[in-house]
Design a protein around this motif. Structure first.
Motif, PDB file in Angstrom:
ATOM      1  N   ASP A 197       2.560   9.249  39.913  1.00 43.95           N
ATOM      2  CA  ASP A 197       2.127   9.392  41.306  1.00 43.95           C
ATOM      3  C   ASP A 197       2.588   8.206  42.134  1.00 43.95           C
ATOM      4  O   ASP A 197       2.756   8.309  43.334  1.00 43.95           O
ATOM      5  CB  ASP A 197       0.595   9.464  41.383  1.00 43.95           C
ATOM      6  N   LEU A 198       2.728   7.071  41.468  1.00 44.39           N
ATOM      7  CA  LEU A 198       3.104   5.844  42.176  1.00 44.39           C
ATOM      8  C   LEU A 198       4.323   5.223  41.495  1.00 44.39           C
ATOM      9  O   LEU A 198       4.309   4.971  40.280  1.00 44.39           O
ATOM     10  CB  LEU A 198       1.931   4.845  42.155  1.00 44.39           C
ATOM     11  N   LEU A 199       5.385   5.020  42.277  1.00 45.41           N
ATOM     12  CA  LEU A 199       6.591   4.394  41.742  1.00 45.41           C
ATOM     13  C   LEU A 199       6.723   2.993  42.325  1.00 45.41           C
ATOM     14  O   LEU A 199       6.624   2.812  43.541  1.00 45.41           O
ATOM     15  CB  LEU A 199       7.833   5.215  42.121  1.00 45.41           C
ATOM     16  N   LEU A 200       6.934   2.015  41.471  1.00 43.67           N
ATOM     17  CA  LEU A 200       7.156   0.652  41.930  1.00 43.67           C
ATOM     18  C   LEU A 200       8.634   0.349  41.731  1.00 43.67           C
ATOM     19  O   LEU A 200       9.123   0.344  40.596  1.00 43.67           O
ATOM     20  CB  LEU A 200       6.322  -0.337  41.119  1.00 43.67           C
ATOM     21  N   LEU A 201       9.359   0.134  42.819  1.00 43.75           N
ATOM     22  CA  LEU A 201      10.802  -0.118  42.708  1.00 43.75           C
ATOM     23  C   LEU A 201      11.081  -1.562  43.097  1.00 43.75           C
ATOM     24  O   LEU A 201      10.968  -1.944  44.262  1.00 43.75           O
ATOM     25  CB  LEU A 201      11.587   0.833  43.615  1.00 43.75           C
ATOM     26  N   ASP A 202      11.440  -2.355  42.118  1.00 52.74           N
ATOM     27  CA  ASP A 202      11.665  -3.777  42.342  1.00 52.74           C
ATOM     28  C   ASP A 202      13.151  -3.998  42.616  1.00 52.74           C
ATOM     29  O   ASP A 202      13.982  -3.853  41.722  1.00 52.74           O
ATOM     30  CB  ASP A 202      11.204  -4.561  41.098  1.00 52.74           C
ATOM     31  N   GLU A 203      13.495  -4.329  43.850  1.00 49.61           N
ATOM     32  CA  GLU A 203      14.870  -4.567  44.295  1.00 49.61           C
ATOM     33  C   GLU A 203      15.834  -3.476  43.838  1.00 49.61           C
ATOM     34  O   GLU A 203      16.776  -3.739  43.101  1.00 49.61           O
ATOM     35  CB  GLU A 203      15.353  -5.937  43.808  1.00 49.61           C
ATOM     36  N   PRO A 204      15.622  -2.262  44.299  1.00 47.61           N
ATOM     37  CA  PRO A 204      16.476  -1.166  43.835  1.00 47.61           C
ATOM     38  C   PRO A 204      17.915  -1.279  44.311  1.00 47.61           C
ATOM     39  O   PRO A 204      18.775  -0.586  43.790  1.00 47.61           O
ATOM     40  CB  PRO A 204      15.799   0.080  44.432  1.00 47.61           C
ATOM     41  N   THR A 205      18.199  -2.137  45.294  1.00 47.28           N
ATOM     42  CA  THR A 205      19.575  -2.216  45.789  1.00 47.28           C
ATOM     43  C   THR A 205      20.260  -3.510  45.375  1.00 47.28           C
ATOM     44  O   THR A 205      21.338  -3.821  45.868  1.00 47.28           O
ATOM     45  CB  THR A 205      19.611  -2.125  47.326  1.00 47.28           C
ATOM     46  N   ALA A 206      19.635  -4.269  44.463  1.00 49.64           N
ATOM     47  CA  ALA A 206      20.248  -5.532  44.032  1.00 49.64           C
ATOM     48  C   ALA A 206      21.672  -5.273  43.549  1.00 49.64           C
ATOM     49  O   ALA A 206      21.899  -4.392  42.721  1.00 49.64           O
ATOM     50  CB  ALA A 206      19.409  -6.164  42.932  1.00 49.64           C
ATOM     51  N   GLY A 207      22.616  -6.013  44.100  1.00 49.33           N
ATOM     52  CA  GLY A 207      23.998  -5.910  43.655  1.00 49.33           C
ATOM     53  C   GLY A 207      24.752  -4.706  44.175  1.00 49.33           C
ATOM     54  O   GLY A 207      25.809  -4.366  43.658  1.00 49.33           O
ATOM     55  N   MET A 208      24.215  -4.013  45.194  1.00 50.63           N
ATOM     56  CA  MET A 208      24.894  -2.824  45.722  1.00 50.63           C
ATOM     57  C   MET A 208      25.637  -3.136  47.011  1.00 50.63           C
ATOM     58  O   MET A 208      25.224  -3.991  47.788  1.00 50.63           O
ATOM     59  CB  MET A 208      23.870  -1.729  46.034  1.00 50.63           C
ATOM     60  N   GLY A 209      26.705  -2.400  47.254  1.00 47.20           N
ATOM     61  CA  GLY A 209      27.412  -2.488  48.530  1.00 47.20           C
ATOM     62  C   GLY A 209      26.707  -1.643  49.579  1.00 47.20           C
ATOM     63  O   GLY A 209      25.748  -0.945  49.264  1.00 47.20           O
TER      64      GLY A 209
END
Lengths: 355, 254
Positions: B172-184
Motif C-alpha cells: 500500500d505504501l512504497l518508499l522510493l529512495d532517490e529513484p533517479t540517482a544517476g539518471m539523465g
C-alpha cells in the motif's frame, strides 16, 4: 543448465558408460571410482550451499564423518558374537558397550541415523547461526572450528571411537560379504544410483521457486528480506541438504574404503572438499561431480608417485582456479561453448536497441 | 502539524520519532502523516535524516522514542519482513536488484504472495502472479529485456526494475529512495511518469534532492533539516519559503 547445444544429450552417454563401468575397468579402479563417486555426492551438496546459497562452509568433513561412523558402527557390531565387544574396546579395557553404540546394533536404525543425525545437527546449528545473521567469513570459520572439534573428539576418545585409527576390519554388510568382486560391483551401482538420485533431486530443486529464492538471497539478502521474506529457513534447508548429502557420501565411501577415521573429517579434508567443487565449478552440478573425480584421481596418481607433493599441488590448483577460473572448469566450458555459438556479436549493440 | 491533512484516513503516521546514533540525533522528534494513494516528496540537504527515516519506518533502524502507525496498527520496531508483509516496501538508494536472476525472475520473487519456505518447492509462478509480472514489465518498459540478467541492465533500467519489484509486492505504501540517482534528463522524466502511474493504488513517498525532478513530480513536499520537520506544502510554497531556501535551496544554488 543452459546447455542448448550438441552436448544437451551427452548425459545419457555418460550415464551408460557409468553403469557399464564394472565391465570396463579393473576391480582396483572400480573401487577407486566408487569412492570418488561417493565424494561426488558430497560435492553436489556443496553446490547447493556454496554455489546456490553462496554460503561457504569448511565443515563438510563433520557430516561426511557422521555418515561414515554411523555405517561403520553398524558394520562393527553386526558381525560380533553375542556378548563380546569390538576389538579396540576390549584392548582398551572397556567393559560394556557405550550408550551411543546401542542403536547401531540395528541396520535399519543405522541407515536412519545416516540421514537423521546430520539433518538434525545441521538444522539446529544452521538455525542458531543464520537466525543471528552470522554469515560470510565468520560462518566459514565457525564451521571450520566444528570440524576441528569433531576430529579432536574422535581422536581423543580412543576407547569408544577407535581414536586415530578409526574403525576398520569390516567383513560383511547387511549379510553381503565385503571385498568380493560381486560386492564391489553391487556397492558401485548403489553409489551410482544414490548419486543420480541426489543429482536429479538437486537439479529439480534448483529449478523450483525455492532455488530461485536461494540464488536471490545469495545476490542480495537484504533486498529479499525487504521484499517480505524470512531468509533464514531457506538457508537452513540448504545447509541441512548439504549435510545429508555429505553423510550419504561418507557412509558409501566407508563401505568402499573399508575404513573411517578422523583423517576424513578434520580441517584439511573439509577444505579439500571445497577445492573439488572450486575446481569443477561451484555453480554447476556437473562441474562439482567432475571436480570431485578429477581432483581425487589426480591425488591418487600424484600421492602414489610423490607422497609429499600432494598438498603443495592441491594448494597450487586452488590458487590457479581462484585466480583464473572463478567458475571452475564448468565455467570455462560454458564460456567456450558460448564463444563458439556467437562468434561476433558486437558488445553494446543490444543495449542500444533496448532504448 | 498545521496542515489540514487529517481529513482522509491516513495510511502512515509517524509520531515524534527520535533516532539516536550514540548521542547523535539523526532524527529528532519528527512527525508526518501520509494519505492513502497520494504522493509525498521528502526533501532536505544531505544528512537531514531522510534515509534514516525510511530505515526506521521499514524496521531496519530502531527508534529511541515515538511511534510509527501503519493502517491503524502500531509497527514501531517490528522485524523488517513483518513490516513488509503488512504492506510497506522500499526501494534503496543504490539499485537493489538481484544480479544473477533474470529481469522476470526478479519481479517474480517480488510478486510472490506466499513467501513461506515450505510452499516454495514448486516450479513456476502462480498464473495470477505470472500475469502481474508481465503487466509490470510493460509498465516499467522492460518487456523486451525480460530474459536478460539483471546484472546486464543499464543503470536506469536497474532503477526501473527495482521500482517494478517494489510495485509487484502490491504494498500500500512504497518508499522510493532517490529513484533517479544517476539518471539523465530523459530517464528522469520517464521515472516521474512511472511514479504518477502508481498513485491511487499505492501511496508513494519519494526521497530526492534533485529539484527539477521534484518539480516534475509535483505533489506535496515535506522538508526535513537536521533530523527535524521544517516545512510542508506544494513545490511552489516550499520554494518560496525563506527558511527552506536558507537551509537547502540556497545552498544548492551556490
Amino acid at each position: 543448465m543452459t546447455k542448448s547445444s550438441p552436448f544437451r544429450h551427452a548425459w545419457i552417454l555418460v550415464l551408460i558408460v557409468a553403469v557399464l563401468a564394472p565391465m570396463l575397468v579393473s576391480s582396483y579402479n572400480l573401487n577407486l571410482l566408487g569412492r570418488f563417486l561417493s565424494m561426488a555426492i558430497l560435492a553436489v551438496g556443496i553446490v547447493l550451499i556454496w554455489g546456490e546459497a553462496g554460503i561457504l562452509t569448511l565443515g563438510q568433513g563433520v557430516f561426511f564423518g557422521l555418515g561414515g561412523y554411523s555405517i561403520a558402527m553398524y558394520l562393527k557390531l553386526s558381525t560380533l558374537p553375542e556378548g563380546s565387544l569390538p576389538d579396540f574396546m576390549e584392548w582398551s579395557g572397556v567393559m560394556a558397550l557405550p550408550w551411543f553404540w546401542w542403536p547401531f546394533k540395528s541396520g535399519l536404525l543405522a541407515l536412519l541415523a545416516i540421514i537423521l543425525v546430520p539433518a538434525v545437527f545441521a538444522g539446529i546449528f544452521a538455525w542458531a547461526m543464520f537466525r543471528r545473521r552470522i554469515a560470510g567469513v565468520y560462518f566459514a570459520l565457525i564451521t571450520q572450528a566444528v570440524a576441528l572439534t569433531f576430529a579432536t573428539l574422535l581422536t581423543s576418545q580412543q576407547s569408544t571411537t577407535g581414536g586415530y585409527n578409526g574403525l576398520t576390519g569390516f567383513t560383511e554388510a547387511f549379510g553381503m560379504p565385503l571385498g568380493t568382486d560381486q560386492a564391489n560391483r553391487t556397492l558401485y551401482w548403489i553409489t551410482l544410483a544414490v548419486l543420480v538420485a541426489v543429482f536429479a533431486g538437486s537439479k529439480w530443486l534448483m529449478a523450483t521457486r525455492y532455488g530461485t529464492l536461494l540464488r536471490a538471497t545469495r545476490d542480495g539478502e537484504n533486498r529479499v528480506r525487504f521484499l517480505g521474506y524470512n531468509t533464514t529457513p531457506y538457508k537452513v534447508v540448504a545447509f541441512m541438504l548439504a549435510a545429508v548429502f555429505a553423510s550419504l557420501g561418507g557412509a558409501l565411501f566407508t563401505l568402499h574404503a573399508g575404513v573411517v577415521s578422523p583423517a576424513f573429517v578434520g580441517v584439511v579434508p573439509s577444505i579439500e572438499m571445497i577445492v573439488w567443487v572450486a575446481v569443477g565449478g561451484r555453480k554447476s552440478l556437473w562441474g562439482a561431480v567432475a571436480g570431485a573425480l578429477i581432483v581425487n584421481f589426480a591425488k591418487d596418481i600424484i600421492s602414489s608417485a610423490l607422497p609429499e607433493a600432494w598438498l603443495y599441488v592441491l594448494g597450487l590448483i586452488f590458487i590457479l582456479v581462484v585466480t583464473y577460473l572463478p567458475n571452475g572448469l564448468a565455467g570455462l566450458v560454458e564460456d567456450l561453448l558460448a564463444k563458439s555459438r556467437r562468434p561476433a556479436a558486437p558488445e553494446g549493440a543490444l543495449v542500444e536497441e533496448g532504448k | 502539524m498545521t496542515m489540514a491533512t487529517a481529513t482522509a484516513d491516513p495510511i502512515l503516521k509517524v509520531d515524534g520519532i527520535t533516532v539516536d546514533f550514540d548521542g547523535f540525533k539523526a532524527i529528532d522528534n519528527f512527525s508526518m502523516t501520509l494519505e492513502r494513494g497520494q504522493l509525498r516528496v521528502l526533501i532536505g540537504p544531505n544528512g537531514a535524516g531522510k534515509s534514516t527515516l525510511c530505515d526506521t519506518i521499514i524496521g531496519r533502524v530502531h527508534s529511541a522514542s515515538g511511534s510509527v502507525t501503519f493502517n491503524g496498527e502500531n509497527i514501531t520496531n517490528k522485524p523488517e519482513f513483518e513490516i513488509v508483509r503488512r504492506g510497506i516496501c522500499r526501494k534503496f538508494q543504490t539499485p537493489g536488484v538481484l544480479p544473477s536472476l533474470t529481469v522476470r525472475d526478479n519481479l517474480a520473487v517480488a510478486a510472490q504472495r506466499d513467501r513461506r519456505w515450505w510452499t516454495a518447492f514448486q516450479i513456476g509462478a502462480k498464473a495470477a502472479e505470472a500475469r502481474k509480472v508481465e503487466d509490470i514489465l510493460e509498465q516499467i518498459g522492460l518487456t523486451e529485456r525480460a530474459d536478460t540478467l539483471a546484472a546486464d541492465l543499464a543503470h536506469g533500467e536497474k532503477q526501473w526494475l527495482e521500482i517494478g519489484m517494489v510495485v509487484a509486492t502490491e504494498a500500500d505504501l512504497l518508499l522510493l529512495d532517490e529513484p533517479t540517482a544517476g539518471m539523465g534528463p530523459n530517464e528522469t522524466s520517464k521515472t516521474a511518469k512511472l511514479i504518477h502511474s502508481l498513485l491511487g493504488k499505492h501511496a508513494v513517498l519519494v526521497i530526492d534532492h534533485d529539484m527539477t525532478f521534484v518539480e516534475e513530480l509535483g505533489g506535496k513536499v515535506t522538508v526535513m533539516h537536521q533530523g527535524k520537520f521544517l516545512k510542508q506544502g506544494s513545490v511552489a510554497e516550499v520554494r518560496a519559503d525563506p527558511e527552506v531556501a536558507a537551509v537547502y535551496l540556497g545552498r544548492a544554488k551556490e
